[in-house]
Design a protein around this motif. Structure first.
Motif, PDB file in Angstrom:
ATOM      1  N   LYS A 584      90.497  35.518 -15.810  1.00  0.00           N
ATOM      2  CA  LYS A 584      90.773  37.120 -15.342  1.00  0.00           C
ATOM      3  C   LYS A 584      89.458  37.617 -14.664  1.00  0.00           C
ATOM      4  CE  LYS A 584      92.068  40.049 -18.346  1.00  0.00           C
ATOM      5  NZ  LYS A 584      93.329  40.899 -19.366  1.00  0.00           N
ATOM      6  N   GLY A 585      88.653  37.808 -15.559  1.00  0.00           N
ATOM      7  CA  GLY A 585      87.067  37.862 -15.520  1.00  0.00           C
ATOM      8  C   GLY A 585      86.602  37.392 -13.803  1.00  0.00           C
ATOM      9  N   GLU A 586      86.453  36.135 -13.360  1.00  0.00           N
ATOM     10  CA  GLU A 586      86.425  36.070 -12.389  1.00  0.00           C
ATOM     11  C   GLU A 586      87.725  36.135 -11.970  1.00  0.00           C
ATOM     12  OE1 GLU A 586      86.935  31.391 -13.439  1.00  0.00           O
ATOM     13  OE2 GLU A 586      85.088  31.757 -14.946  1.00  0.00           O
ATOM     14  N   ASP A 587      88.095  36.523 -11.260  1.00  0.00           N
ATOM     15  CA  ASP A 587      89.237  37.167  -9.899  1.00  0.00           C
ATOM     16  C   ASP A 587      88.824  38.303 -10.086  1.00  0.00           C
ATOM     17  OD1 ASP A 587      90.800  34.027 -10.685  1.00  0.00           O
ATOM     18  OD2 ASP A 587      92.515  34.819 -11.879  1.00  0.00           O
ATOM     19  N   TRP A 588      88.807  38.478 -11.248  1.00  0.00           N
ATOM     20  CA  TRP A 588      88.487  40.471 -10.736  1.00  0.00           C
ATOM     21  C   TRP A 588      87.084  40.895 -10.502  1.00  0.00           C
ATOM     22  CZ3 TRP A 588      84.414  43.607 -10.430  1.00  0.00           C
ATOM     23  CH2 TRP A 588      84.300  45.084 -10.886  1.00  0.00           C
ATOM     24  N   LEU A 589      86.004  39.344 -10.419  1.00  0.00           N
ATOM     25  CA  LEU A 589      84.963  39.804  -9.542  1.00  0.00           C
ATOM     26  C   LEU A 589      84.931  39.280  -8.154  1.00  0.00           C
ATOM     27  CD1 LEU A 589      82.110  37.972 -12.165  1.00  0.00           C
ATOM     28  CD2 LEU A 589      82.509  40.361 -10.911  1.00  0.00           C
ATOM     29  N   ARG A 590      86.101  37.909  -7.778  1.00  0.00           N
ATOM     30  CA  ARG A 590      86.679  37.417  -6.453  1.00  0.00           C
ATOM     31  C   ARG A 590      86.763  38.201  -5.619  1.00  0.00           C
ATOM     32  NH1 ARG A 590      89.117  33.286  -8.371  1.00  0.00           N
ATOM     33  NH2 ARG A 590      87.162  32.348  -8.661  1.00  0.00           N
ATOM     34  N   HIS A 591      87.748  39.515  -6.929  1.00  0.00           N
ATOM     35  CA  HIS A 591      88.727  40.255  -5.290  1.00  0.00           C
ATOM     36  C   HIS A 591      87.896  41.705  -5.536  1.00  0.00           C
ATOM     37  CE1 HIS A 591      92.072  37.691  -7.108  1.00  0.00           C
ATOM     38  NE2 HIS A 591      92.269  37.620  -6.043  1.00  0.00           N
ATOM     39  N   ASN A 592      86.444  41.570  -6.406  1.00  0.00           N
ATOM     40  CA  ASN A 592      86.668  43.644  -6.377  1.00  0.00           C
ATOM     41  C   ASN A 592      84.901  43.598  -5.829  1.00  0.00           C
ATOM     42  OD1 ASN A 592      88.954  45.526  -7.283  1.00  0.00           O
ATOM     43  ND2 ASN A 592      88.691  43.619  -8.797  1.00  0.00           N
ATOM     44  N   THR A 593      84.573  42.068  -5.448  1.00  0.00           N
ATOM     45  CA  THR A 593      82.616  42.212  -5.487  1.00  0.00           C
ATOM     46  C   THR A 593      82.368  41.398  -4.452  1.00  0.00           C
ATOM     47  OG1 THR A 593      81.976  40.370  -6.855  1.00  0.00           O
ATOM     48  CG2 THR A 593      82.020  42.878  -7.753  1.00  0.00           C
ATOM     49  N   PRO A 594      80.953  41.917  -3.531  1.00  0.00           N
ATOM     50  CA  PRO A 594      81.155  40.540  -2.982  1.00  0.00           C
ATOM     51  C   PRO A 594      80.778  39.427  -3.299  1.00  0.00           C
ATOM     52  CG  PRO A 594      79.117  42.439  -3.033  1.00  0.00           C
ATOM     53  CD  PRO A 594      80.458  42.338  -3.764  1.00  0.00           C
ATOM     54  N   GLU A 595      80.815  38.535  -2.391  1.00  0.00           N
ATOM     55  CA  GLU A 595      80.859  36.922  -2.389  1.00  0.00           C
ATOM     56  C   GLU A 595      79.660  36.012  -3.338  1.00  0.00           C
ATOM     57  OE1 GLU A 595      81.010  32.182  -0.621  1.00  0.00           O
ATOM     58  OE2 GLU A 595      80.780  33.745   0.480  1.00  0.00           O
ATOM     59  N   ALA A 596      77.801  37.109  -3.388  1.00  0.00           N
ATOM     60  CA  ALA A 596      77.323  37.141  -4.186  1.00  0.00           C
ATOM     61  C   ALA A 596      77.388  37.144  -5.603  1.00  0.00           C
ATOM     62  CB  ALA A 596      75.531  37.355  -3.989  1.00  0.00           C
ATOM     63  N   MET A 597      78.388  38.005  -5.883  1.00  0.00           N
ATOM     64  CA  MET A 597      77.867  38.308  -7.504  1.00  0.00           C
ATOM     65  C   MET A 597      79.690  37.744  -8.100  1.00  0.00           C
ATOM     66  SD  MET A 597      78.150  42.449  -7.076  1.00  0.00           S
ATOM     67  CE  MET A 597      77.711  43.071  -8.731  1.00  0.00           C
ATOM     68  N   HIS A 598      79.922  36.537  -7.232  1.00  0.00           N
ATOM     69  CA  HIS A 598      81.136  36.212  -8.015  1.00  0.00           C
ATOM     70  C   HIS A 598      80.279  35.318  -9.285  1.00  0.00           C
ATOM     71  CE1 HIS A 598      83.436  36.614  -4.343  1.00  0.00           C
ATOM     72  NE2 HIS A 598      83.511  37.546  -4.786  1.00  0.00           N
ATOM     73  N   ALA A 599      81.485  34.816 -10.292  1.00  0.00           N
ATOM     74  CA  ALA A 599      80.374  34.080 -11.302  1.00  0.00           C
ATOM     75  C   ALA A 599      81.464  33.250 -12.302  1.00  0.00           C
ATOM     76  CB  ALA A 599      79.242  34.713 -11.734  1.00  0.00           C
TER      77      ALA A 599
END
Length: 792
Positions: A584-599
């Motif tokens: 769920k945390g990974e999905d939030w980053l993917r949908h709400n932050t730039p690609e560089a911030m995906h983790a």
């Protein structure tokens, strides 16, 4: 049929010749086996590895991701010392002074690189344009009551402290010691760090008896793994005593008990040599191999000894003739049982947990040696020892009537018993599907282990013990000062804090907010991330320059300031929920932050959470292969394709029954239980092989119909099956007392499965044999046909 007769006769000829050879050259055979066992044992070199990393293969993707995160920042092997004063208030002059002293002493812990406590927390404040960073409380013994109250107010408002180092009431606090282990010597934790910490705590409690002290963290967890390995090795002695008593009660012969003991000791000695030769480092799962081998090796010996003593007591044969007959009758069944057990344990190599690879390989080797010693050292010893046994016809008749009565009960109602068995097995199979995986590593230990009870206390009174970490990148060197990055990081932190599972979030955005506020005269309106990149970079530089040695931000910011570490502490949730939360945390980053911030989320907690699922997936292939191989072995051994297929039922259904009953007991399974199918499949074949071989002998050689053959099987093999089952139950019952849940749970469900196997082989198997044999034409064979394989 001619081919069968030739194979059977060849087997009997070999078994008879082997028995004659061993008995004739008993002293050289015994000496040779002793030399072999001692030679192997001399190579034994048992080392124990308590590092939790051993549970993960080098190709494990979660381990690779976690190691990559630690390489970017600092390794976070740690000891958490939690202090609970009797007055329920951390913030008194005396208590803060005690915490200061323990914090200072904690820096002396071997390999320590950082110590975090409420007293040395780096509190920021500003006077004009100057930023001050100081310990929250120092020289506490000189503080006034007003100053102590002010420290308490600051601490309880600090997000980086509350629910991490300090509970909300201010009644419990923690000192977190971070250590950087060189990883050169296995003794670093059990021989250096753990003894120092324990002595330090002991001295502290002696000086300040008003404190209750609890410890947790990765170092105590590794220590618990190490000590569990040592304790489980100690179970071998208990099992040895039980074997001696059980064997004596069942055989009522001191010499057979002695011979059995020697065989199992030689088997264990050989396995220890295998450990040394292969360079295997023992872990909690693999350290139980002596108990495993001891238990299974006894079953081999028992079959031969019980038959020998029966021939002496019932038929009045002398020792040598009875021994030869016992070897002839049992050589092939014991070989098949050993072979299927070896196959079952070797399937552990298909899994994804290295300690179980070691357990499977060591036990498989030990069982191979147990078969060798059971067919060499055992008969040689029995030929040498002055074994005597009186004929007890009356007692034998009573015992025979008991098993015959059970057989007669079964043959009267095979259809009814089959229907009832199918309904019960079907119901329990359905319940088996209700089991869920839950690999919480803290629950690997029971309440007798201090690490478990201390960790439970910390979870209930201070903070969560499970965490997930994300390394959030910015895409550029120094990019963590970019206002857009900080806003995204701040939003992620806020989202995490809104999640019901989350207890605490440690993110760089909190540092940025706090320093920004301090640089604006502690104005609360500036408690937000900076809007200007240059300002953010200057504030961070100023803050870092103000931090003392050992309390810098290296554990949170990477070297080129392109990534920061977010640590999320969560409540006590199941493995499945842990995996779902990380996703769920990974999905939030993917949908709400730039690609560089995906983790991706990583942590030991998450690694253990995924371990059971990964083990189950990887063991599926191994279990299928084990089932196919063992079924083929039985088909070849029984020389009957239909009965070979039929044998799958009594070999597989006990496992389904076992997991069904487990669903009523616990309804949760862990990594250790995933291997049970392959392991027990090889073990419980013993019952099926011996019962079917007797049934076939009566049908093919004695001309009995199916019902008579079933009764014959009960009369001739019933005692041996009950005897070996009792030994197996005793062995795994001892192992079930282990404080290590991976071992104890595995042993408990194995006890259920072994008991279910005996019941199924006494109820369902004979019923099926009768029902599937109705249309077969039976012809009486001549006397020479009695010399076939599995003749017993």
């Amino acid at each position: 049929m001619n081919a069968f007769k030739r194979a059977g006769n060849a087997t009997n000829v070999f078994a008879r010749s082997w028995a004659n050879f061993v008995i004739k050259y008993k002293w050289p055979v015994l000496l040779a086996t002793l030399i072999l066992a001692i030679g192997l044992g001399s190579q034994g070199n048992m080392e124990f590895d308590g590092d939790y990393h051993v549970f993960f293969s080098k190709s494990n993707p979660e381990l690779e991701a976690f190691d990559a995160l630690q390489d970017k920042y600092t390794k976070d092997d740690n000891v958490i010392i939690v202090l609970s004063p009797s007055n329920g208030n951390i913030f008194t002059k005396e208590n803060l002074t005690a915490i200061e002293e323990l914090t200072a002493e904690s820096w002396n812990t071997p390999y320590s690189s950082r110590v975090d406590a409420v007293t040395n927390f780096q509190h920021t404040s500003a006077v004009g344009d100057d930023l001050y960073v100081d310990d929250l409380s120092y020289n506490s013994s000189l503080k006034t009551d007003a100053e102590i109250l002010e420290i308490k107010e600051k601490a309880l408002k600090e997000p980086l402290l509350v629910n991490r180092i300090l509970n909300e009431k201010g009644s419990v606090t923690a000192i977190n010691i971070t250590v950087r282990l060189p990883g050169i010597d296995l003794n670093e934790i059990p021989g250096e760090v753990t003894p120092f910490v324990r002595n330090m705590i002991s001295d502290f409690k002696e000086k300040y008896p008003n404190f209750e002290v609890y410890t947790s963290g990765l170092i105590p967890m590794n220590t618990a793994f190490f000590e569990s390995s040592m304790n489980d090795m100690g179970l071998t002695m208990i099992m040895l005593i039980i074997v001696i008593i059980t064997t004596f009660i069942l055989t009522r012969n001191i010499w057979s008990t002695l011979a059995t003991l020697i065989v199992v000791l030689l088997s264990i000695m050989s396995a220890i040599g295998f450990v040394g030769l292969m360079g295997i480092k023992l872990t909690p799962p693999s350290s139980v191999f002596p108990t495993m081998i001891l238990t299974l090796a006894v079953a081999d010996s028992i079959h031969i000894l019980v038959t020998m003593l029966q021939k002496m007591r019932k038929d009045g044969l002398n020792k040598v003739d009875a021994l030869k007959e016992a070897m002839r009758l049992n050589f092939m069944p014991v070989f098949i049982t050993s072979l299927t057990t070896v196959i079952g344990f070797l399937t552990m190599n298909f899994g994804d947990v290295p300690p179980f690879w070691d357990l499977g390989n060591i036990t498989a080797f030990g069982m191979g040696m147990a078969f060798l010693y059971s067919t060499t050292a055992l008969p040689a010893l029995m030929a040498i020892l002055p074994v005597k046994s009186k004929v007890k016809k009356e007692e034998t008749k009573v015992r025979k009537d008991w098993y015959a009565s059970l057989g007669n009960y079964v043959i009267k109602q095979p259809v009814r018993l089959t229907i009832i068995s199918v309904l019960v097995i079907g119901g329990l199979t359905f319940l088996a599907t209700k089991n869920t995986f839950n690999d919480e590593f803290v629950n690997y230990f029971d309440e007798t282990v201090a690490f478990r009870t201390d960790t439970d206390y910390i979870r209930d009174n201070l903070t969560g013990i499970y965490n997930i970490e994300y390394s959030i990148g910015s895409g550029e060197s120094g990019g963590i000062n970019n206002p857009e990055y900080l806003k995204g990081l701040n939003a992620f932190e806020d989202w995490l804090n809104e999640q019901p599972e989350v207890i605490h979030v440690n993110a760089f955005s909190e540092v940025a907010r706090r320093v920004n506020r301090s640089m604006h005269g502690d104005n609360e309106s500036y408690y937000r991330v900076p809007d200007n990149r240059d300002e953010a970079a200057q504030y961070l530089l100023l803050y870092e320059l103000s931090l003392p040695f050992g309390l810098d931000l290296n554990n949170q910011i990477n070297v080129d300031k392109s990534e920061t570490r977010v640590t999320v502490t969560v409540d006590n949730i199941t493995s499945a929920d842990m995996i779902a939360f990380s996703k769920k945390g990974e999905d939030w980053l993917r949908h709400n932050t730039p690609e560089a911030m995906h983790a991706i989320g990583v942590s030991p907690t998450l690694m253990f959470s995924k371990l059971g699922f990964r083990q189950a997936e990887s063991m599926l292939t191994g279990n299928i292969i084990a089932l196919i191989l063992i079924s083929l072995v039985l088909m070849l051994a029984l020389k009957n394709f239909k009965l070979g297929l039929l044998s799958i039922i009594p070999n597989v259904t006990p496992v389904l029954v076992g997991f069904g009953i487990w669903a009523l007991y616990k309804a949760q399974i862990n990594t250790g239980m995933v291997i049970v199918f392959g392991m027990t499949l090889g073990i419980i074949v013993d019952d099926t092989v011996h019962f079917m071989s007797k049934f076939l002998r009566a049908r093919r050689e004695l001309g009995y119909d199916a019902k008579q053959a079933v009764v014959y099987a009960f009369e001739t093999v019933g005692k041996a099956l009950v005897t070996t089952t009792i030994v197996l139950l005793a062995g795994f019952a001892v192992l079930s007392t282990s404080s290590f849940a991976l071992n104890s749970y595995m042993a408990r469900i194995t006890v259920i499965i072994i008991l279910a196997a005996l019941i199924i082989d006494f109820i369902l198997l004979p019923s099926l044999l009768i029902l599937t044999s109705k249309k077969e034409v039976v012809t009486v064979k001549n006397i020479e046909a009695t010399q076939v394989a599995f003749d017993k």
